[in-house]
Design an enzyme around this catalytic site. Sequence first.
Site, PDB file in Angstrom:
ATOM      1  CB  SER A 103      -0.867  -0.073   1.266  1.00 16.47           C
ATOM      2  OG  SER A 103      -1.693   0.817   1.131  1.00 16.47           O
ATOM      3  CG  ASN A 104       1.174   4.498  -2.154  1.00 14.38           C
ATOM      4  OD1 ASN A 104       2.116   4.040  -2.383  1.00 14.38           O
ATOM      5  ND2 ASN A 104       0.417   4.659  -3.205  1.00 14.38           N
ATOM      6  NE  ARG A 105       4.089   7.293   6.168  1.00 13.73           N
ATOM      7  CZ  ARG A 105       5.037   8.145   6.503  1.00 13.73           C
ATOM      8  NH1 ARG A 105       6.316   8.001   6.238  1.00 13.73           N
ATOM      9  NH2 ARG A 105       4.664   8.961   7.613  1.00 13.73           N
ATOM     10  CB  ALA A 152      -1.730   7.655  -2.070  1.00 11.37           C
ATOM     11  CB  VAL A 153      -3.582   5.069  -7.196  1.00  9.78           C
ATOM     12  CG1 VAL A 153      -3.858   3.766  -7.991  1.00  9.78           C
ATOM     13  CG2 VAL A 153      -4.596   6.104  -7.419  1.00  9.78           C
TER      14      VAL A 153
END
Length: 222
Positions: free
Chosen positions: A33-35, A100-101
């Site tokens: 994932s992304n932050r 935030a893809v």
Amino acid sequence: LLATLSSQDLQGRHVLVTAGPTREPLDPARYLSNRSSGRMGYALARVARRRGARVTLVSGPVSLDPPPGVEVVPVMTARDMRAAVREHRDQADIIIMAAAVADFRPVGCADRKIKKSRAPDTIALSENPDILKELGRERRPEQVLVGFAAESHDHEAEGRRKLATKNLDLICVNDILGEKTGFDVDTNQVLLIDWQGQETLPLLSKEETAVRILDRIRELLP
Ligand code: CTP
Ligand code: CA
């Protein structure tokens, strides 16, 4: 009180906002994932609604309350987000991609938990679709298309490059290294770049930043 008295300058407009991270599963227990807390996107949705817009919020997994009066469409992966955005984009006058893809996903999701004793040396990744770039390619000219850019370096150059290559009207560049502008804080300081010029907003709450971004967007509406 101030909020209820604020002008209804987005009345009759439909705003589509994306927010939060996407989550790309590796096995039933793990993901890439992304932050992203989702706060900036949620603030945009909340403020747009308050200013009279009809708002659809396509949201990755976050721990935030849904803004009042906003239609929330929960999604998990980038591919889910793409499908939800494509379903709602035609009605939208304004599309803001604050999410935030995740740029990559594990090639496959194991159906059983990967055991420590069988730890893989590498994880094969494939590239996710660029949702915003697709929107830019297929957009109606009267639709206002807004992107975000998360940068650690070369903020202005990267912002300009993304504004052009994704065919946007406006890009909001975030400094992800700043103590008061990065992740998990309530403040932000964004650089706004459009085809007329650029402006660095002051350090503001994410709510006030949303107000300023929507002010700019309103000026871009046909
Ligand atoms: N974006 C998107 N789909 C992706 C990746 C990004 O729609 N698969 C959108 C983001 O929501 C954001 C904009 O594109 O509005 C820019 O995202 P960013 O991560 O800053 O840029 P990338 O084009 O992904 O390039 P890089 O991460 O390499 O800087
Ligand atoms: Ca990216």
